[in-house]
Design a protein around this motif. Structure first.
Motif, PDB file in Angstrom:
ATOM      1  N   GLN A 173      12.733  -7.292   0.992  1.00  0.00           N
ATOM      2  CA  GLN A 173      12.149  -6.226   0.184  1.00  0.00           C
ATOM      3  C   GLN A 173      10.717  -6.541  -0.223  1.00  0.00           C
ATOM      4  O   GLN A 173       9.860  -5.662  -0.228  1.00  0.00           O
ATOM      5  N   ILE A 174      10.431  -7.789  -0.552  1.00  0.00           N
ATOM      6  CA  ILE A 174       9.077  -8.165  -0.949  1.00  0.00           C
ATOM      7  C   ILE A 174       8.071  -7.851   0.166  1.00  0.00           C
ATOM      8  O   ILE A 174       6.948  -7.434  -0.090  1.00  0.00           O
ATOM      9  N   LEU A 175       8.507  -8.004   1.412  1.00  0.00           N
ATOM     10  CA  LEU A 175       7.635  -7.717   2.549  1.00  0.00           C
ATOM     11  C   LEU A 175       7.500  -6.214   2.764  1.00  0.00           C
ATOM     12  O   LEU A 175       6.391  -5.711   2.963  1.00  0.00           O
ATOM     13  N   THR A 176       8.590  -5.479   2.700  1.00  0.00           N
ATOM     14  CA  THR A 176       8.494  -4.027   2.915  1.00  0.00           C
ATOM     15  C   THR A 176       7.690  -3.354   1.806  1.00  0.00           C
ATOM     16  O   THR A 176       6.987  -2.380   2.057  1.00  0.00           O
ATOM     17  N   GLU A 177       7.752  -3.888   0.600  1.00  0.00           N
ATOM     18  CA  GLU A 177       6.914  -3.353  -0.484  1.00  0.00           C
ATOM     19  C   GLU A 177       5.441  -3.634  -0.199  1.00  0.00           C
ATOM     20  O   GLU A 177       4.582  -2.784  -0.425  1.00  0.00           O
ATOM     21  N   ALA A 178       5.142  -4.830   0.303  1.00  0.00           N
ATOM     22  CA  ALA A 178       3.756  -5.174   0.643  1.00  0.00           C
ATOM     23  C   ALA A 178       3.245  -4.295   1.782  1.00  0.00           C
ATOM     24  O   ALA A 178       2.068  -3.914   1.803  1.00  0.00           O
ATOM     25  N   MET A 179       4.123  -3.953   2.711  1.00  0.00           N
ATOM     26  CA  MET A 179       3.721  -3.112   3.841  1.00  0.00           C
ATOM     27  C   MET A 179       3.199  -1.754   3.374  1.00  0.00           C
ATOM     28  O   MET A 179       2.321  -1.177   4.010  1.00  0.00           O
ATOM     29  N   GLN A 180       3.694  -1.277   2.253  1.00  0.00           N
ATOM     30  CA  GLN A 180       3.245   0.004   1.700  1.00  0.00           C
ATOM     31  C   GLN A 180       1.783  -0.047   1.267  1.00  0.00           C
ATOM     32  O   GLN A 180       1.115   0.977   1.216  1.00  0.00           O
ATOM     33  N   GLU A 181       1.299  -1.239   0.942  1.00  0.00           N
ATOM     34  CA  GLU A 181      -0.066  -1.400   0.447  1.00  0.00           C
ATOM     35  C   GLU A 181      -1.069  -1.753   1.545  1.00  0.00           C
ATOM     36  O   GLU A 181      -2.271  -1.812   1.289  1.00  0.00           O
ATOM     37  N   ALA A 182      -0.588  -1.986   2.754  1.00  0.00           N
ATOM     38  CA  ALA A 182      -1.451  -2.457   3.837  1.00  0.00           C
ATOM     39  C   ALA A 182      -2.190  -1.315   4.522  1.00  0.00           C
ATOM     40  O   ALA A 182      -1.637  -0.245   4.735  1.00  0.00           O
ATOM     41  N   ASP A 183      -3.441  -1.584   4.883  1.00  0.00           N
ATOM     42  CA  ASP A 183      -4.188  -0.654   5.727  1.00  0.00           C
ATOM     43  C   ASP A 183      -3.789  -0.834   7.187  1.00  0.00           C
ATOM     44  O   ASP A 183      -3.870   0.100   7.973  1.00  0.00           O
ATOM     45  N   GLU A 184      -3.386  -2.049   7.517  1.00  0.00           N
ATOM     46  CA  GLU A 184      -2.951  -2.371   8.875  1.00  0.00           C
ATOM     47  C   GLU A 184      -1.945  -3.504   8.802  1.00  0.00           C
ATOM     48  O   GLU A 184      -1.989  -4.336   7.902  1.00  0.00           O
ATOM     49  N   ILE A 185      -1.039  -3.542   9.775  1.00  0.00           N
ATOM     50  CA  ILE A 185      -0.012  -4.578   9.828  1.00  0.00           C
ATOM     51  C   ILE A 185      -0.064  -5.248  11.194  1.00  0.00           C
ATOM     52  O   ILE A 185      -0.153  -4.580  12.220  1.00  0.00           O
TER      53      ILE A 185
END
Length: 166
Positions: free
Chosen positions: A20-32
């Motif tokens: 979950q910590i990673l999927t939450e961070a993915m929401q804030e990313a401009d690119e992955i």
């Protein structure tokens, strides 16, 4: 530009879903960016359906993944040349050396995986970053991913560490 970097997810053998910590961070990313060892093409396609993810294949990826994704990739972002490679192939006795040697032209940043061990260090003028493993820590107490923030003024890179299963 905020780039989220992770890899060595080894799904579904090491985890059934991303933490979950990673999927939450993915929401804030401009690119992955993913540094390889997805394991199955299903994992890549599931993530690609929701997010725009650039990535390469790794040594633990099924042949279907290896036929679909490149072994290495070079992208330009905010004036920085970024090389992406898993780090399991090529010249050099260490994962870091193989990653560094994977590109004919010098990159400003090289993102790699394979060892599952977080790494953040300059080799000459090139910053090498291994985000560690999002799901399968090895020889370190915590799982991890990395943030890479790029601007015209410079870059900021850091790891986020967390307990497995968060």
């Amino acid at each position: 530009m905020n780039i989220l970097v992770f890899g060595d997810t080894h799904m579904p053998s090491k985890a059934s879903k991303l933490p979950q910590i990673l999927t939450e961070a993915m929401q804030e990313a401009d690119e992955i960016i993913h540094t390889g060892d997805w394991q199955t093409l299903f994992v890549y396609k599931e993530l690609q359906a929701e997010w725009n993810i650039a990535g390469v294949y790794g040594n633990a990826d099924e042949p279907e993944v290896q036929n679909y994704l490149p072994a290495s990739l070079t992208i330009d972002r905010n004036g920085f040349k970024i090389g992406i490679v898993h780090g399991h192939e090529g010249r050099g006795g260490t994962t870091e050396k193989r990653a560094e040697n994977a590109f004919k032209e010098e990159a400003d940043i090289v993102l790699f995986g394979h060892s599952h061990i977080p790494y953040l260090r300059f080799h000459g003028k090139t910053l090498l970053i291994n985000p560690g493993s999002a799901t399968d820590k090895r020889k370190v107490p915590l799982c991890s991913f990395a943030w890479l923030k790029l601007s015209e003024d410079g870059l900021h890179a850091r790891h986020i560490f967390y307990k497995p299963g968060l």
